[in-house]
Design an enzyme around this catalytic site. Structure first.
Site, PDB file in Angstrom:
ATOM      1  N   ASP A   1      52.824 -64.492  45.931  1.00 57.38           N
ATOM      2  CA  ASP A   1      51.874 -65.006  46.912  1.00 57.38           C
ATOM      3  C   ASP A   1      51.902 -66.526  46.876  1.00 57.38           C
ATOM      4  O   ASP A   1      52.499 -67.116  45.973  1.00 57.38           O
ATOM      5  CB  ASP A   1      50.460 -64.432  46.711  1.00 57.38           C
ATOM      6  CG  ASP A   1      49.835 -64.805  45.381  1.00 57.38           C
ATOM      7  OD1 ASP A   1      50.553 -65.342  44.498  1.00 57.38           O
ATOM      8  OD2 ASP A   1      48.640 -64.571  45.195  1.00 57.38           O
TER       9      ASP A   1
ATOM     10  N   TYR B   1      51.096 -70.574  46.482  1.00 62.01           N
ATOM     11  CA  TYR B   1      50.389 -71.378  45.489  1.00 62.01           C
ATOM     12  C   TYR B   1      48.918 -71.466  45.873  1.00 62.01           C
ATOM     13  O   TYR B   1      48.583 -71.655  47.044  1.00 62.01           O
ATOM     14  CB  TYR B   1      50.975 -72.781  45.420  1.00 62.01           C
ATOM     15  CG  TYR B   1      52.407 -72.850  44.941  1.00 62.01           C
ATOM     16  CD1 TYR B   1      52.746 -72.476  43.641  1.00 62.01           C
ATOM     17  CD2 TYR B   1      53.416 -73.295  45.784  1.00 62.01           C
ATOM     18  CE1 TYR B   1      54.060 -72.554  43.197  1.00 62.01           C
ATOM     19  CE2 TYR B   1      54.733 -73.383  45.340  1.00 62.01           C
ATOM     20  CZ  TYR B   1      55.045 -73.011  44.048  1.00 62.01           C
ATOM     21  OH  TYR B   1      56.348 -73.088  43.616  1.00 62.01           O
TER      22      TYR B   1
ATOM     23  N   PHE C   1      57.962 -70.440  46.740  1.00 62.87           N
ATOM     24  CA  PHE C   1      58.340 -71.403  45.706  1.00 62.87           C
ATOM     25  C   PHE C   1      58.315 -72.853  46.186  1.00 62.87           C
ATOM     26  O   PHE C   1      58.412 -73.773  45.377  1.00 62.87           O
ATOM     27  CB  PHE C   1      59.716 -71.076  45.101  1.00 62.87           C
ATOM     28  CG  PHE C   1      59.755 -69.799  44.331  1.00 62.87           C
ATOM     29  CD1 PHE C   1      59.171 -69.709  43.085  1.00 62.87           C
ATOM     30  CD2 PHE C   1      60.369 -68.676  44.865  1.00 62.87           C
ATOM     31  CE1 PHE C   1      59.192 -68.515  42.370  1.00 62.87           C
ATOM     32  CE2 PHE C   1      60.399 -67.477  44.155  1.00 62.87           C
ATOM     33  CZ  PHE C   1      59.813 -67.398  42.909  1.00 62.87           C
TER      34      PHE C   1
ATOM     35  N   HIS D   1      61.704 -63.775  36.158  1.00 63.35           N
ATOM     36  CA  HIS D   1      61.071 -64.772  37.029  1.00 63.35           C
ATOM     37  C   HIS D   1      61.310 -66.169  36.450  1.00 63.35           C
ATOM     38  O   HIS D   1      61.421 -66.323  35.225  1.00 63.35           O
ATOM     39  CB  HIS D   1      59.569 -64.455  37.102  1.00 63.35           C
ATOM     40  CG  HIS D   1      58.841 -65.202  38.163  1.00 63.35           C
ATOM     41  ND1 HIS D   1      58.353 -66.482  37.977  1.00 63.35           N
ATOM     42  CD2 HIS D   1      58.481 -64.838  39.420  1.00 63.35           C
ATOM     43  CE1 HIS D   1      57.743 -66.876  39.084  1.00 63.35           C
ATOM     44  NE2 HIS D   1      57.810 -65.907  39.973  1.00 63.35           N
TER      45      HIS D   1
END
Length: 246
Positions: A88, A90, A101, A215
């Protein structure tokens, strides 16, 4: 993104940089995505999502980003060559810009994005971007065929995953499926267990390249058995794209 990605001094953000209303007509997308988007928002699930967003805004919630569908505006379906999947947006003020990102210009690099750039530097030999120029905005990636998609497209300030399970996942699953079902071989970068859970949407007989690892967050970037740092995904993607004449 994860909780480490907001451990920084926030950048002041004007009101127009947060979601103002739940009107999809004001969230432009490329023409090739429009039928899918229209179909979703006209469905009962899409209407329920819009109702939820309007209710939270009416209650005074600060919701990011201002353009939830920006990835679909910058990367038309017919131009998608690579998919990078996040969770989701920031949830820090001034960070989210509607691309997985990516952070808005002038915002300090979150730790996950720092690790992405570190792996690019290690794998491809490209210089690590200095702050604040060129910074952490990945708009240029999006304009060059990289679909930077989160599975949930809005979030409330300071509350990660606050809009998870409200309906966005139905739309983003459909987006992933549409990319995977078209005839063009595509690179899917699935980092972390959340992204890897979406591999069920990607047929194994279409010539796609699936790249999986941990991740890029500091919690898992160096952890075995599949650390993000050292995964070689960027050189593998480049070789695949060259192989297919992109």
């Amino acid at each position: 993104m994860n909780r480490y990605d907001n451990a920084m001094q926030p950048v002041p953000q004007p009101a127009q940089q947060q979601l103002g209303h739940a009107h999809p007509a004001d969230w432009p997308v490329a023409a090739s995505w429009q039928p899918l988007v229209d179909g979703f928002f006209s469905s009962p699930q899409g209407q329920a999502l819009l109702g939820f967003l309007q209710q939270r805004l009416a209650a005074g919630a600060v919701v990011f980003p201002p353009q939830p569908l920006r990835a679909l505006a910058l990367t038309p379906l017919e131009q998608v060559r690579v998919v990078i999947l996040g969770q989701d947006p920031y949830h820090g003020r001034g960070q989210a810009e509607g691309l997985a990102f990516s952070v808005a210009p002038g915002v300090r690099l979150p730790p996950s994005l720092q690790n992405i750039f570190k792996e690019m530097q290690r794998d491809l030999g490209v210089p690590f971007p200095a702050f604040p120029q060129p910074g952490g905005s990945l708009v240029q990636w999006a304009k060059n065929g990289v679909l930077l998609l989160n599975t949930c497209l809005t979030v409330e300030e300071g509350q990660p995953a606050s809009h998870a399970g409200k309906g966005w996942e139905l739309l983003t699953d459909a987006i992933i499926s549409q990319v995977a079902e078209q005839g063009r071989p595509t690179v899917f970068m699935l980092w972390g267990s959340h992204a890897q859970s979406k591999r069920r949407l990607i047929p194994s007989d279409r010539g796609h390249l699936l790249l999986t690892s941990n991740h890029p967050s500091p919690l898992s970037a160096l952890r075995p058995p599949a650390p993000f740092i050292g995964n070689g995904h960027f050189s593998a993607a480049r070789a695949f794209r060259q192989q297919h004449g992109y």
